[in-house]
Design a protein around this motif. Structure first.
Motif: not given
Length: 194
Positions: A81-84, A86-95
């Motif tokens: 859950d932490v990995q997913s 982290d990946s989701r928040h990173t993509q949202a931030a870049w978006s």
């Protein structure tokens, strides 16, 4: 003067000593009864059976886990859950970084899109087999103890003879009075007052 002969006599008397025949039955021995009265007893009992019930597989299917399983599953799930996330928040931030400054209300559209996609998700129920508890009979019940059949007997002790004493009688004769014969002479008349 005439002489008269006077006589006085008494016959002898025979005495009898009589002993009657007697039977003494006071020495008779009555029959004697000897009894044993030990009642029968079961003296038996049953031991308790030992049944081991392992209900953990059933409880685990319902979600009640022990601490070892819970920490193992949640530890692995937490890492993924932490990995997913982290990946989701990173993509949202870049978006946001790339699209937030563009024309239109990107943040609002993204929030509505998230709500809409959550509402459209198809809810599914998963039927799972719930295993039965594991029941193991480790010790069966046993009947223990010995039966005492008891002893209810009677022994009669009767003599085959009677102990009777018979005293035979008898008659013993004896002379109780010897008797006598007296003679004397009187003159002219008999002596009447003897």
């Amino acid at each position: 003067m005439m002489l008269r002969l006077n006589m006085s006599h008494q016959l002898p008397t025979i005495g009898l000593r009589i002993n009657h025949t007697t039977v003494d039955d006071s020495h008779m021995i009555p029959a004697q009864i000897h009894t044993n009265d030990r009642q029968a007893r079961s003296n038996k009992g049953a031991t308790q059976a030992r049944i081991d019930i392992n209900s953990y597989p059933s409880r685990k299917a319902y979600g009640h886990r022990n601490m070892n399983d819970l920490t193992r599953e949640n530890g692995q799930k937490g890492l993924s859950d932490v990995q997913s996330a982290d990946s989701r928040h990173t993509q949202a931030a870049w978006s946001y970084i790339e699209n937030a400054a563009k024309k239109g209300n990107y943040i609002q559209q993204r929030a509505e899109q998230a709500i809409y996609s959550e509402a459209k998700k198809t809810r599914m129920l998963e039927a799972q087999f719930i295993p039965n508890p594991q029941i193991t009979l480790s010790e069966s019940s046993q009947v223990v103890g010995e039966t005492d059949v008891g002893d209810v007997t009677a022994e009669i002790d009767a003599k085959s003879y009677a102990s009777i004493q018979i005293t035979t009688g008898g008659v013993q004769t004896y002379i109780q009075d010897q008797g006598f014969l007296h003679r004397w002479i009187t003159q002219d008349k008999y002596d009447m007052y003897v």
